[in-house]
Design a protein around this motif. Sequence first.
Motif, short mmCIF file in Angstrom:
data_model
loop_
_atom_site.label_atom_id
_atom_site.label_comp_id
_atom_site.label_asym_id
_atom_site.label_seq_id
_atom_site.Cartn_x
_atom_site.Cartn_y
_atom_site.Cartn_z
N PHE A 1 1.03 -1.55 0.46
CA PHE A 1 0.17 -0.33 -0.08
C PHE A 1 0.98 0.90 0.17
CE2 PHE A 1 -2.60 3.36 2.43
CZ PHE A 1 -3.88 3.15 1.33
N SER A 2 1.60 1.61 0.86
CA SER A 2 2.60 2.60 1.41
C SER A 2 3.18 2.44 2.28
CB SER A 2 1.62 3.63 1.79
OG SER A 2 0.55 3.70 2.77
N ASP A 3 4.56 3.92 2.62
CA ASP A 3 5.24 3.66 3.11
C ASP A 3 5.75 5.15 3.13
OD1 ASP A 3 6.79 3.21 5.68
OD2 ASP A 3 8.56 2.37 4.35
N GLY A 4 6.33 5.61 4.63
CA GLY A 4 6.63 6.73 4.52
C GLY A 4 5.42 7.68 5.61
N ILE A 5 5.37 9.10 5.64
CA ILE A 5 4.35 9.57 6.35
C ILE A 5 3.03 10.00 5.25
CG2 ILE A 5 3.88 11.66 8.50
CD1 ILE A 5 6.95 10.93 8.82
N PRO A 6 2.38 9.68 5.86
CA PRO A 6 0.85 10.32 5.05
C PRO A 6 1.22 11.82 5.44
CG PRO A 6 0.41 8.07 6.40
CD PRO A 6 1.56 8.73 6.93
N GLY A 7 0.32 12.18 4.74
CA GLY A 7 0.08 14.07 4.69
C GLY A 7 1.85 14.89 4.63
N ALA A 8 2.75 14.24 4.06
CA ALA A 8 3.76 14.95 3.58
C ALA A 8 3.23 15.34 2.78
CB ALA A 8 4.98 13.12 3.30
N PRO A 9 4.75 16.65 2.14
CA PRO A 9 4.98 17.39 1.46
C PRO A 9 4.98 16.86 -0.02
CG PRO A 9 6.48 17.66 2.81
CD PRO A 9 5.94 17.26 3.16
N VAL A 10 5.38 15.17 0.14
CA VAL A 10 5.81 15.23 -1.48
C VAL A 10 5.32 14.43 -1.18
CG1 VAL A 10 8.24 14.16 -2.61
CG2 VAL A 10 8.92 15.94 -1.41
N ARG B 1 11.65 8.66 4.06
CA ARG B 1 10.27 8.15 4.45
C ARG B 1 10.48 8.38 5.37
NH1 ARG B 1 10.69 2.39 1.54
NH2 ARG B 1 11.65 3.39 0.43
N ALA B 2 11.56 8.52 6.11
CA ALA B 2 10.64 7.89 7.69
C ALA B 2 11.74 9.40 9.05
CB ALA B 2 11.73 6.86 8.83
N ARG B 3 11.65 10.49 7.51
CA ARG B 3 12.51 11.66 8.47
C ARG B 3 11.35 12.66 8.85
NH1 ARG B 3 17.41 14.16 6.43
NH2 ARG B 3 16.83 16.27 7.70
N ALA B 4 10.85 13.04 10.13
CA ALA B 4 9.71 13.51 10.65
C ALA B 4 10.27 15.38 10.03
CB ALA B 4 9.88 13.62 12.42
N ASP B 5 10.80 15.66 10.03
CA ASP B 5 11.49 17.13 9.84
C ASP B 5 10.96 17.48 8.57
OD1 ASP B 5 13.49 15.87 8.69
OD2 ASP B 5 14.81 17.61 9.42
N ALA B 6 11.54 16.19 7.02
CA ALA B 6 11.77 16.48 6.15
C ALA B 6 10.80 15.21 5.29
CB ALA B 6 12.89 16.73 5.20
N PRO B 7 9.10 14.85 5.92
CA PRO B 7 9.32 13.30 4.65
C PRO B 7 8.29 13.22 3.69
CG PRO B 7 7.58 14.65 6.28
CD PRO B 7 8.65 15.12 6.29
N VAL B 8 8.86 12.48 2.92
CA VAL B 8 7.56 11.87 2.21
C VAL B 8 7.05 10.57 2.78
CG1 VAL B 8 9.90 12.51 0.11
CG2 VAL B 8 9.67 9.86 1.07
N TYR B 9 6.05 10.16 1.21
CA TYR B 9 4.83 9.83 1.49
C TYR B 9 5.62 8.52 0.60
CZ TYR B 9 0.50 6.65 1.81
OH TYR B 9 -0.57 6.10 2.32
N ILE B 10 5.13 7.51 0.04
CA ILE B 10 4.64 6.58 -0.83
C ILE B 10 4.44 5.30 -1.17
CG2 ILE B 10 7.09 4.94 -1.82
CD1 ILE B 10 9.51 6.19 -0.52
N THR B 11 4.15 5.55 -2.54
CA THR B 11 2.78 4.38 -2.90
C THR B 11 3.47 3.87 -4.61
OG1 THR B 11 0.81 3.71 -3.45
CG2 THR B 11 1.41 6.09 -4.10
#
Length: 257
Positions: A99-108, A145-155
Motif C-alpha cells: 500500500f504505502s510507506d512513509g508519512i501520510p500528509g508529507a509534502p512529497v 520516508r522516516a524523517r519527521a522533519d522532511a518526510p515523504v510518502y511513497i506508493t
Amino acid sequence: MESAEYHHALALLDWQVKLGATEAICDAPVNCYALPDTLAKPRNVPQAAAKPMTASAQPDPVAEASRLAEMAQDLDALRAALAGFEHCELKRGARNLVFSDGIPGAPVMIIGEAPGRDEDREGLPFVGRAGQLLDRMLAAIDMGRARADAPVYITNVLPWRPPQNRDPHPEEIAMMRPFLERHIALADPQVIVIMGNISAQALLGKRGITRLRGNWTECFGRPALPMFHPAYLLRQTGAKREAWADLLSLKARVGNG
Ligand code: URA
C-alpha cells in the motif's frame, strides 16, 4: 514435532528463493494466463441451461474500483478497500498488498510503478535495490520516508506485484487508477513525484520519461515532477546527473512551499 524431512525441504526451498526463484512450478508447464479463459468457457452446457450474462453478473471493474475508492474516507479505509478488491488478477499471484510507506500528509508523494519481489515479500514499496537507491537520493536532499522533519510518502501505481516483474498491462493500470486518484486526494501532498514511464503513463497518459523528466507538470490538480525511475538509474548510471538536477528542483519547489 516437525520431521527432519520437513526442515530439509524448507532449507531447499529457502536456498532456491535465495538463488532468485520466484515461482513454484510443476513438472508439466502451465500457462497461468490461459486459465481464466479456459474456465470462462463452459463446455457442453445446454443452451437452455446457460444463463444470460447480466450487467450485475459482470460488474465493470473500473466502475467498481471508482465506487469503492470514493467510499474510502481515510487511508486505512482505502487500504481495506484495496484488500477486498477482487477484480485484478495480479492479486492472485501476489503475496502481499503493497500500500504505502512513509508519512501520510508529507509534502512529497512519490509514485512508483509496482512492487517487485522484495516489496511483495515485505508488503512495503521500494525496499529492494531500487528502493535503497531511492532512499540515498532522498537523503542527498535531506528528505526521507522516516524523517519527521522532511518526510515523504511513497506508493505505487499498482499495489500487487506483476508476475516475473513484467510491465503492467494498460487494463490493470486503468482498473487501479481510481484507487490511485483517491490515494493522492487522501494523502494530500503538496507535490507528486512521478517515478518512471509506467507512472507517467498512469498519471499523465504519456510515456517518454527521457523527454518528460525534469519538467514540472500537473497531475490531479497538483504540481508533479516526472523523474527517472531508480531502477533505470541502476542500469544507466550516466543518467544520475539529470536525476540530481531533478532532485534539486524538487527540493527548491518544496522548500518554497
Ligand atoms: N519499483 C517500483 O516502481 N516500486 C517499488 O515498490 C519497487 C520497485
